[in-house]
Scaffold this motif. Structure first.
Motif: not given
Length: 272
Positions: A137, A140-143, A158, A160-161
């Motif tokens: 995580r 990764c970036q918040r999506w 919630e 993450y991508q």
């Protein structure tokens, strides 16, 4: 007033930050957090999957056996509001048994789940996994999934991508802060099963919605070669569309310890 609006107004939802209210005797009432993405008056398939996994876990439990596969068949629209869950044993056995749970809304069975429960033994000396790990995580970036999908269920997550995420092939981490059933504890693996169906919407080949395409899944098959733990579900998937209106979403499932299983969803592809 549209048919969808009329149906929505007739629904009595539970209120609270959870997915289901336990009404007793196998009866439950969904909240807005279980709301689907295709229709406002239906449930998303993910929370009912968790609810049925919860029922299967509690059905005549056997020490030394665990659920290794759940096959969900979607038999109709999963109406929001009150639903009923029933369970039974289809094939008893000392080391292998097949059990079933059904979810009904408005008097009709709309999801049937069958599960193989298998005997556990020590196979640590030969244990091996070929599925590669996915980015953490932290990588990764918040999506915000609501940019692609409507509905209370997607808003409840919630997400993450991963950086390599693209249309048709993607990797996400998802969790929910809400319990599956108000006041009723669920094992980690059950709560994660309540997230798996999200896989069909994380890396769509085409944007969903009016003037585009619909591609709902008619089933969900989950194979668990390891029992997962924790609150985060990692999904690494690929989406294939055939030329005759049928597609497939295939996913490798992860928890914080690595891959633990696979999921498949057959799709019916339609113009909207």
């Amino acid at each position: 007033m549209t048919e969808t609006q009329q149906a929505s107004e007739q629904i009595e939802l539970a209120t609270g930050d959870f997915y289901y209210e336990d009404l007793g005797s196998g009866r439950y009432r969904s909240t807005i957090h279980a709301q689907g993405a295709w229709n406002a008056h239906e449930q998303h398939m993910a929370p009912p999957s968790g609810l049925l996994a919860h029922a299967l876990e509690l059905h005549e439990p056997r020490e030394g056996l665990r659920i290794a596969r759940i096959s969900y068949e979607i038999l109709g629209l999963i109406h929001a509001g009150e639903c009923t869950v029933t369970t039974k044993t289809l094939r008893p056995g000392r080391t292998i048994e097949l059990i079933q749970a059904e979810l009904a809304t408005k008097g009709r069975v709309v999801i049937r789940a069958t599960a193989w429960r298998l005997a556990q033994s020590d196979t640590s000396s030969v244990a091996a996994v070929e599925d590669p790990r996915i980015p953490s995580r932290e990588e990764c970036q918040r999506w915000d999934g609501t940019t692609a999908w409507p509905g209370g269920y997607i808003r409840s997550l919630e997400m993450y991508q991963a950086p390599h995420h693209r249309s048709g092939n993607g990797t996400v981490w998802i969790r929910t802060p809400y319990p599956l059933i108000d006041g009723v504890p669920s094992p980690d693996w059950v709560r994660l099963m309540g997230l798996v169906d999200t896989a069909n919407g994380i890396a769509t080949r085409v944007p969903p919605g009016p003037g585009s395409w619909a591609f709902p899944n008619v089933d969900l098959q989950v194979h668990l070669y390891r029992q997962p733990s924790g609150e985060w579900l990692g999904i690494d998937n690929a989406v294939s569309f055939g030329t005759d209106g049928i597609g497939l979403t295939s996913s490798v499932l992860h928890d914080d310890d690595g891959p633990f299983g696979r999921a498949e969803q057959i799709l019916t592809i339609r113009r909207t």
